[in-house]
Design a protein around this motif. Structure first.
Motif, PDB file in Angstrom:
ATOM      1  N   ARG A  51       3.678  10.623  16.254  1.00 25.38           N
ATOM      2  CA  ARG A  51       2.448  10.012  15.987  1.00 25.38           C
ATOM      3  C   ARG A  51       2.432  10.001  14.411  1.00 25.38           C
ATOM      4  O   ARG A  51       1.876   9.081  13.652  1.00 25.38           O
ATOM      5  N   THR A  52       2.644  11.119  13.781  1.00 23.01           N
ATOM      6  CA  THR A  52       2.468  11.486  12.354  1.00 23.01           C
ATOM      7  C   THR A  52       3.460  10.578  11.598  1.00 23.01           C
ATOM      8  O   THR A  52       3.065   9.859  10.645  1.00 23.01           O
ATOM      9  N   TYR A  53       4.952  10.245  12.183  1.00 24.82           N
ATOM     10  CA  TYR A  53       5.688   9.640  11.443  1.00 24.82           C
ATOM     11  C   TYR A  53       5.259   8.143  11.279  1.00 24.82           C
ATOM     12  O   TYR A  53       5.280   7.415  10.342  1.00 24.82           O
ATOM     13  N   ALA A  54       4.675   7.823  12.503  1.00 23.17           N
ATOM     14  CA  ALA A  54       4.259   6.191  12.653  1.00 23.17           C
ATOM     15  C   ALA A  54       2.948   5.910  11.691  1.00 23.17           C
ATOM     16  O   ALA A  54       3.071   4.736  10.841  1.00 23.17           O
ATOM     17  N   LEU A  55       2.069   6.532  11.700  1.00 22.26           N
ATOM     18  CA  LEU A  55       0.928   6.541  10.907  1.00 22.26           C
ATOM     19  C   LEU A  55       1.442   6.537   9.410  1.00 22.26           C
ATOM     20  O   LEU A  55       0.725   5.959   8.853  1.00 22.26           O
ATOM     21  N   ASN A  56       2.282   7.513   9.058  1.00 22.72           N
ATOM     22  CA  ASN A  56       2.575   7.540   7.677  1.00 22.72           C
ATOM     23  C   ASN A  56       3.422   6.366   6.995  1.00 22.72           C
ATOM     24  O   ASN A  56       3.202   5.851   6.142  1.00 22.72           O
ATOM     25  N   ARG A  57       4.124   5.878   8.043  1.00 22.03           N
ATOM     26  CA  ARG A  57       4.959   4.656   7.479  1.00 22.03           C
ATOM     27  C   ARG A  57       4.097   3.660   7.560  1.00 22.03           C
ATOM     28  O   ARG A  57       4.276   2.727   6.398  1.00 22.03           O
ATOM     29  N   ALA A  58       3.243   3.183   8.361  1.00 26.07           N
ATOM     30  CA  ALA A  58       2.215   2.156   8.329  1.00 26.07           C
ATOM     31  C   ALA A  58       1.274   2.396   6.891  1.00 26.07           C
ATOM     32  O   ALA A  58       0.912   1.748   6.131  1.00 26.07           O
ATOM     33  N   GLY A  59       0.744   3.633   6.620  1.00 27.63           N
ATOM     34  CA  GLY A  59      -0.104   3.932   5.575  1.00 27.63           C
ATOM     35  C   GLY A  59       0.877   3.774   4.445  1.00 27.63           C
ATOM     36  O   GLY A  59       0.047   3.539   3.344  1.00 27.63           O
ATOM     37  N   ARG A  60       1.847   4.053   4.222  1.00 30.39           N
ATOM     38  CA  ARG A  60       2.997   3.947   2.909  1.00 30.39           C
ATOM     39  C   ARG A  60       3.048   2.162   2.614  1.00 30.39           C
ATOM     40  O   ARG A  60       2.743   2.105   1.555  1.00 30.39           O
ATOM     41  N   THR A  61       3.171   1.666   3.776  1.00 31.30           N
ATOM     42  CA  THR A  61       3.198   0.112   3.310  1.00 31.30           C
ATOM     43  C   THR A  61       1.873  -0.294   2.889  1.00 31.30           C
ATOM     44  O   THR A  61       1.818  -1.140   2.157  1.00 31.30           O
ATOM     45  N   GLN A  62       0.702   0.133   3.590  1.00 23.19           N
ATOM     46  CA  GLN A  62      -0.504  -0.171   3.000  1.00 23.19           C
ATOM     47  C   GLN A  62      -0.803   0.114   1.664  1.00 23.19           C
ATOM     48  O   GLN A  62      -1.229  -0.852   1.001  1.00 23.19           O
ATOM     49  N   LEU A  63      -0.425   1.075   1.280  1.00 25.57           N
ATOM     50  CA  LEU A  63      -0.611   1.581  -0.441  1.00 25.57           C
ATOM     51  C   LEU A  63       0.149   0.935  -1.029  1.00 25.57           C
ATOM     52  O   LEU A  63      -0.220   0.177  -2.343  1.00 25.57           O
TER      53      LEU A  63
END
Length: 370
Positions: free
Chosen positions: A283-295
């Motif tokens: 879950r952490t990995y998925a959230l971070n990957r999406a957030g990295r794209t967002q930023l």
């Protein structure tokens, strides 16, 4: 003035500046702490897993006046099983930062040197300075490590090479084959007299295809130390627990200088539970990957240059970083200035929850256009 005496190399140290705490910012600017977001210290915005929370809640009632297991038997056993190495190849630390200090304390002193990259984790410089050792800082290549230049920089007095992979504060990453080739070249030229410390604090944030079997390299390279932490992806930053993998000759040296009770009872328990909670890590990995794209998409839309990240933060070039940082602080947003890392025009922004990332981007747009 006092008559207190200290070595010159200690007085030359500029103390580590941690990310500004929420409470300090609230006092400084008269802000509501509940309205402040902290995107400065690369913490997991989810906190720790529910399984860890439950285990800690159950354990608090059983706390007593006895010291923790000084050898961390159960946690070492779990880590040994995870990485398929003998338990006596594991050294526990009060966060992986502790292990960096232990390595420098065990291997460096005046008359020796350490090699590390420009724009790499500041503790490499600080721990080398604290030992009175010589600094061999190698210029960065595309904000990351130039391994060929680092290999060439190794001198007769070099005892330790630091490699951050992925790197903090730039977010760059070296492929497994490149790192392995470096390890082979160091041994071919220098045997085992030069230890290489591979700092993998952000390894869990790498895309699966980018991950290397680095923890197994310790079987092949007696001069290799691999460090990992539970502070980042596992969300245990407040408990401070990390570990190193190395062959017995190096773990023996690390344990000679390690404090005997350096990992507390709750940290050992939380790390064991967190290690087994793979659902939370996914879950952490998925959230971070999406957030990295967002930023990164947001920075691109603002016309800002950034270093493509392999971690849970993004290094972005904003120009007058000191001024923009203050303006963000006034808006209740804490990010990380990195002028001390030789990057005065950049800010390091930790990846938060989607709404936190959006607020940062909106505030940054207002500051830049205002």
């Amino acid at each position: 003035m006092t008559d207190i005496q200290a070595p010159d190399h200690i007085r030359a140290i500029a103390p580590y500046q941690a990310g500004k705490p929420i409470e300090e910012l609230a006092r400084e600017f008269g802000l509501d702490p509940d309205g402040i977001i902290k995107l400065a210290s690369n913490e997991n915005p989810l906190g720790c897993s529910d399984r860890v929370r439950a285990a800690l809640a159950d354990a608090v009632g059983a706390l007593h006046g006895r010291y923790p297991d000084p050898n961390g038997f159960d946690l070492k056993a779990a880590l040994a099983a995870r990485h398929q190495v003998p338990a006596n190849w594991v050294t526990l630390g009060n966060g992986s930062n502790d292990l960096l200090e232990l390595a420098s304390l065990a291997l460096l002193d005046e008359g020796t040197s350490a090699v590390y990259a420009q724009h790499a984790f500041v503790v490499y410089r600080l721990s080398t300075q604290a030992r009175g050792a010589r600094h061999l800082m190698v210029p960065a290549r595309d904000y990351g490590h130039d391994l060929d230049a680092m290999l060439a920089a190794i001198a007769d007095d070099t005892r330790l090479v630091f490699i951050a992979n992925p790197n903090n504060p730039t977010g760059t990453h070296l492929s497994g084959p490149r790192v392995r080739a470096f390890l082979e070249a160091v041994r071919a030229r220098h045997g085992d007299r030069v230890a290489v410390l591979l700092d993998e604090a952000y390894d869990e944030y790498l895309d699966p295809e980018a991950r290397a079997d680095s923890t197994q390299w310790v079987r092949e390279f007696p001069n290799l130390i691999v460090t990992r932490t539970f502070s980042k992806a596992y969300g245990l930053a407040g408990l401070r627990v990390g570990y190193a993998l190395a062959q017995p000759a190096l773990t023996d040296l690390l344990n000679r200088v390690r404090q005997p009770f350096n990992v507390n009872v709750l940290a050992q328990l939380a790390a064991r539970v967190a290690l087994a909670d793979t659902d939370f890590l996914d879950r952490t990995y998925a959230l971070n990957r999406a957030g990295r794209t967002q930023l990164q998409d947001g920075f691109a839309a603002l016309g800002l240059d950034f270093v493509p990240s392999h971690t849970n933060f993004v290094l972005v070039r904003v120009g007058d970083a000191a001024r923009i940082n203050v303006e963000l602080l006034r808006r209740g947003i804490i990010v990380r200035p990195v002028a001390g890392d030789g990057l005065p025009e950049h800010l390091r922004v930790s990846i938060g929850l989607p709404e936190e990332n959006a607020r940062l981007l909106d505030a940054l747009k207002a500051v830049l256009l205002g």
